[in-house]
Design a protein around this motif. Sequence first.
Motif, PDB file in Angstrom:
ATOM      1  N   ARG A  51       0.229  65.433  67.204  1.00 13.18           N
ATOM      2  CA  ARG A  51      -1.146  65.047  67.543  1.00 13.18           C
ATOM      3  C   ARG A  51      -1.251  63.540  67.739  1.00 13.18           C
ATOM      4  N   ASP A 107      -6.253  70.454  69.183  1.00 12.64           N
ATOM      5  CA  ASP A 107      -5.105  71.077  68.524  1.00 12.64           C
ATOM      6  C   ASP A 107      -4.451  72.123  69.425  1.00 12.64           C
ATOM      7  N   HIS A 162      -0.959  62.048  71.220  1.00 13.72           N
ATOM      8  CA  HIS A 162      -2.033  62.233  72.209  1.00 13.72           C
ATOM      9  C   HIS A 162      -3.287  61.436  71.880  1.00 13.72           C
ATOM     10  N   ASP A 186      -5.092  77.474  68.786  1.00 11.34           N
ATOM     11  CA  ASP A 186      -5.484  76.954  67.476  1.00 11.34           C
ATOM     12  C   ASP A 186      -6.120  78.093  66.696  1.00 11.34           C
ATOM     13  N   LYS A 201      -9.877  64.596  65.815  1.00 10.80           N
ATOM     14  CA  LYS A 201      -9.326  65.941  65.722  1.00 10.80           C
ATOM     15  C   LYS A 201     -10.398  66.947  66.121  1.00 10.80           C
ATOM     16  N   VAL A 228      -2.435  70.247  71.948  1.00 13.66           N
ATOM     17  CA  VAL A 228      -1.211  69.721  71.352  1.00 13.66           C
ATOM     18  C   VAL A 228      -0.147  70.810  71.279  1.00 13.66           C
TER      19      VAL A 228
END
Length: 413
Positions: free
Chosen positions: A90, A104, A93, A8, A99, A107
């Motif tokens: 996303r 992230d 999941h 990320d 978030k 993902v």
Amino acid sequence: MGAFCGIDWASDHHDIAVVDETGSLLARARIDDTAAGLDQLLRILAEQGDTPHHPVPVAIETSLGLLVASLRATGRPIYAINPMAAARYRDRHTVSRKKSDHLDAMVLANILRTDAAAHRQLPADSELAQAVAVLARAQQDAVWDRTQAGNKLTSHLRAYFPGFLAAVGRRREGIFHPIARTLLAAAPTPGQAARLTRTQLRTLLKKAGRKNTIDKEVERLHSELRIPQMRHLPLVEEAMGRQTLALLRQLEAACVSADDLAEASVRAFETHADAEIITSFPGLGPLSGARVLAEIGDDRSRFADARGLKAYAGSAPVTRASGKSVSVMARRVKNQRLAGVGYMWAFAAMAHSDGARAHYDRRREAGDRHTAAQRNLFNRMIGCLHHCLTHGLPFDETVAFPTPTEPHLSLAA
């Protein structure tokens, strides 16, 4: 592959997640955007079985930056995942719409674990091709900045000095022409422009590079800059003149940047092995050829066939079918830079290639509008380019546009 890495990306730090083939988390970390952070990331990957022969693939939401460049230098597969696509994953999941940076990264790692075949790796372009891409894109950005600066200056002049635009508007470049910029720098207000003598105008024209019919141009400007027009109050007009000089400096800087970057782009492009093939196509010069090379690169494995390149360029249409409903539409998701140069390429090709012009005319006769016919011609040319680059052949008019022998063949082309 036993491990998959997701990163990320952020401006000053990056969250790392490594998962195995079952989706279980193997390692997580937050690294700085420094050389020490890169070393930490490489150690984490090495601990999870990363080797030169079997590198751990990495998914990240950008294709730019030092981190991506450093990871590409290691020879590992890098997948630049579209942020919109990552956002859709996303939801698989978590349904609570929570978030976090770590989530992230997880993902992204799981995207590679489950759907790596549906995503494209960053191409293994040569160093020269990457350099051409940097220069060509920067030059295109400079052209856009130049246009924006010119539009701002033109809009400002309309507010208090429209007579100047009328005087310089006869030239195709308008406010961008060196003569217009030189005159405006010397006389940014209607009062100052009206006081310019013939001798001063002659000097300014020579300074701007004018060599022919100077006396005739001097007389024309001397007359048109003195045409009566509506005026602001003196102090207001002077203040607007100062603003004009500020906007003019921005335009001058944008013009210099665009010209310098264009020269650098052409110089780098002409040293590339693909330059001769690309510029053999009608409508492609060194600068437009550099832009094409910048977007398609020189990794021959990037596009398995011409259809992939056409879809990437946005020239191939999209078919939507549901039940008895079928529609064919122009492609919206595409490489906008390549699509932009494609329209200029197709337009210029019609003036330098009889086959290209005939192809465009056939599409128009078949019912296509101008934009659709031009896009279809670009689709044909980009497919020919893929073939020529793959086989190392220059453009051949007779092969690209064979003479149709039957009426139905001409419409099918």
